[in-house]
Design a protein around this motif. Structure first.
Motif, PDB file in Angstrom:
ATOM      1  N   ASP A  39      -2.524   1.959   0.300  1.00 50.10           N
ATOM      2  CA  ASP A  39      -2.778   2.861   1.412  1.00 50.10           C
ATOM      3  C   ASP A  39      -2.235   4.234   1.021  1.00 50.10           C
ATOM      4  O   ASP A  39      -2.057   4.516  -0.173  1.00 50.10           O
ATOM      5  N   CYS A  72      -5.825   4.748  -1.243  1.00 46.77           N
ATOM      6  CA  CYS A  72      -6.164   5.066   0.146  1.00 46.77           C
ATOM      7  C   CYS A  72      -7.653   5.401   0.316  1.00 46.77           C
ATOM      8  O   CYS A  72      -8.016   6.516   0.698  1.00 46.77           O
ATOM      9  N   THR A  77      -6.551   2.673   5.842  1.00 47.17           N
ATOM     10  CA  THR A  77      -6.649   1.714   4.738  1.00 47.17           C
ATOM     11  C   THR A  77      -5.792   0.495   5.048  1.00 47.17           C
ATOM     12  O   THR A  77      -4.571   0.560   5.131  1.00 47.17           O
ATOM     13  N   SER A  78      -6.463  -0.639   5.177  1.00 50.39           N
ATOM     14  CA  SER A  78      -5.871  -1.870   5.687  1.00 50.39           C
ATOM     15  C   SER A  78      -5.961  -2.986   4.649  1.00 50.39           C
ATOM     16  O   SER A  78      -6.738  -2.923   3.690  1.00 50.39           O
ATOM     17  N   CYS A 100      -0.396  -2.285   0.612  1.00 51.01           N
ATOM     18  CA  CYS A 100      -0.968  -2.025   1.941  1.00 51.01           C
ATOM     19  C   CYS A 100      -0.181  -2.829   2.964  1.00 51.01           C
ATOM     20  O   CYS A 100       0.547  -3.753   2.616  1.00 51.01           O
TER      21      CYS A 100
END
Length: 251
Positions: A39, A72, A77-78, A100
């Protein structure tokens, strides 16, 4: 951000990426392949040209490997984005570095929750996971006149996400550090008072995957030394993570 600045940012980032990939061509021997998926914590963020830039990350500690990097790639961003990318990739990786989770675990206002949910909606439908995200009432503290909740519940994480992560060979999970109540760094506002609830999900993952980098022992001084705002790292913090990754990989 105006259009000229956005264009300049994309142009500079493209140049850095091209130069970096050209440098990798120096290595002729076959190397192990690493996926690095992060992320916004994967690179420095204090200047627009540093964001998503491999030269302002810890990727230099992976120079002995062929690295596919994704810094990212989405607004939110997961771990869901990571799974979508990984499960649809044709490449085979010897190691997978997953940096992440804070987006998934940090309490966020309801308006932000719904904005994030909209971006993940189609993937959640595809995986038959949407029911975990509708009709939520597991609210935490209030923040700026809104209720907050975490994007991923502990139940969803344990029942759906952890089993997915446990299938990935060579997974290295990079964790989340706590947030100080009396220091904001360069962040322009206070964070939610319940922000450290994110550590519950973080610790769950680390208890379930074989290799992880844990920041639970960071002192207040360490957090101020390694981060710019309790969340994103400065150069010292990225070097610290890179050194730990190097030690893990060389074992």
């Amino acid at each position: 951000m105006n259009k000229a600045k956005i264009f300049l940012k994309k142009t500079i980032l493209s140049i850095f990426n091209i130069v970096y990939k050209i440098q990798l061509l120096r290595y002729k021997k076959k190397r192990k392949k690493v996926l690095l998926y992060t992320d916004s914590r994967g690179t420095e963020i204090d200047s627009f040209y540093k964001q998503r830039n491999p030269y302002f990350s810890y990727i230099k500690y992976l120079k002995n490997y062929e690295v596919v990097y994704k810094f990212c790639p989405h607004k939110f961003t997961s771990i869901l984005d990571f799974l979508d990318y990984y499960n649809n990739s044709d490449e085979v990786f010897d190691f997978v570095i997953l940096h992440c989770g804070i987006v998934d675990f940090a309490p966020r206002p309801l308006s932000s929750y719904h904005s994030m949910l909209e971006t993940k909606y189609s993937y959640l439908v595809k995986r038959n996971w949407l029911q975990y995200f509708l009709n939520r009432e597991d609210f935490l503290c209030d923040y700026e006149d809104e209720k907050t909740l975490q994007f991923m519940t502990l139940e969803f994480l344990e029942n759906k996400i952890v089993p997915e992560l446990q299938k990935i060979n060579g997974l290295i999970y990079v964790g989340v550090n706590r947030v100080l109540e009396n220091w904001d760094g360069n962040y322009w506002r206070k964070r939610p008072s319940c922000i450290n609830q994110q550590l519950v999900q973080d610790q769950l993952i680390m208890s379930k995957v074989p290799i992880s980098i844990d920041f639970c022992d960071w002192s207040d001084d360490d957090i101020k030394k390694y981060t710019v705002d309790n969340v994103h790292y400065n150069g010292h913090g990225l070097e610290h993570i890179g050194e730990q990754l190097y030690r893990i990989l060389t074992k």
